[in-house]
Scaffold this active site. Structure first.
Site, PDB file in Angstrom:
ATOM      1  CB  CYS A   1       2.500  12.250  10.577  1.00 34.67           C
ATOM      2  SG  CYS A   1       3.876  11.562  11.021  1.00 34.67           S
TER       3      CYS A   1
ATOM      4  CG  ASP B   1       0.004  11.960   6.909  1.00 34.94           C
ATOM      5  OD1 ASP B   1       0.833  13.047   6.402  1.00 34.94           O
ATOM      6  OD2 ASP B   1       0.247  11.154   7.564  1.00 34.94           O
TER       7      ASP B   1
ATOM      8  CD  GLU C   1     -23.769   1.055   1.923  1.00 33.07           C
ATOM      9  OE1 GLU C   1     -24.226   1.582   1.185  1.00 33.07           O
ATOM     10  OE2 GLU C   1     -23.158   1.253   2.931  1.00 33.07           O
TER      11      GLU C   1
ATOM     12  CE1 TYR D   1       1.638   9.798   4.323  1.00 30.58           C
ATOM     13  CE2 TYR D   1       3.234   9.246   2.870  1.00 30.58           C
ATOM     14  CZ  TYR D   1       2.563  10.141   3.575  1.00 30.58           C
ATOM     15  OH  TYR D   1       2.883  11.625   3.666  1.00 30.58           O
ATOM     16  CD  GLU D   2       4.946   3.338   4.717  1.00 30.47           C
ATOM     17  OE1 GLU D   2       5.839   3.728   4.245  1.00 30.47           O
ATOM     18  OE2 GLU D   2       4.416   3.509   5.874  1.00 30.47           O
TER      19      GLU D   2
END
Length: 155
Positions: free
Chosen positions: A58, A65, A81, A99-100
């Site tokens: 974070c 996270d 690969e 996160y986004e």
């Protein structure tokens, strides 16, 4: 409209080497990704990778996270690969990122390297602070081809 010419990816080099990343690779994770020629470019088929041990940090609290990252795509000329993908994910371990941004960065990097027909990246982030989060980002080359240079649909 003719498809833009796609550059030939570098040869696969990550396979069979130690799983240690350089500072340059950590700074530019996209440089880790490698691709090989699609063995069936005339056929639409789906490839799926599930990486249940994704970690990042974070950017506000510094707390780790944890997430499961799922990638589904229909390749065009190139396939990613798998070992280079794993090493690419490792580059996020100490990176402060929301996160986004994680999910959209992964999608952007993979689209740039393999130029798929379609791709979906899903980040299912584990519970922290009583809340779990899921972020999904999609790419469709046919939809993208219908947009002008500013990201707006033509016509």
């Amino acid at each position: 409209m003719a498809k833009p010419r796609q550059a030939t990816p570098r040869p696969v080099t990550q396979l069979g080497t130690p799983s240690q990343l350089t500072l340059a690779q950590i700074a530019r994770p996209r440089s880790i990704l490698e691709a090989f020629e699609n063995p069936r470019p005339s056929r639409d088929y789906q490839i799926q990778f599930i990486f249940p041990e994704f970690t990042s940090v974070c950017p506000v609290t510094g707390q780790p996270d944890f997430a499961t990252i799922t990638i589904r795509y229909v390749p065009d000329r190139w396939c990613v690969e798998m070992r280079s993908l794993k090493l690419y994910f490792f580059a996020f371990r100490d990176k402060g990122i929301f996160y986004e941004s994680v999910v959209n960065t992964i999608l952007d990097d993979l689209v740039e390297v393999v130029r798929p027909r379609r791709m979906t990246v899903i980040g299912e982030f584990h519970v922290r602070g009583g809340t779990a989060g899921t972020v999904t980002a999609d790419y469709d080359a046919s939809r993208d081809a219908q947009k002008d240079g500013r990201g707006r649909r033509r016509g």
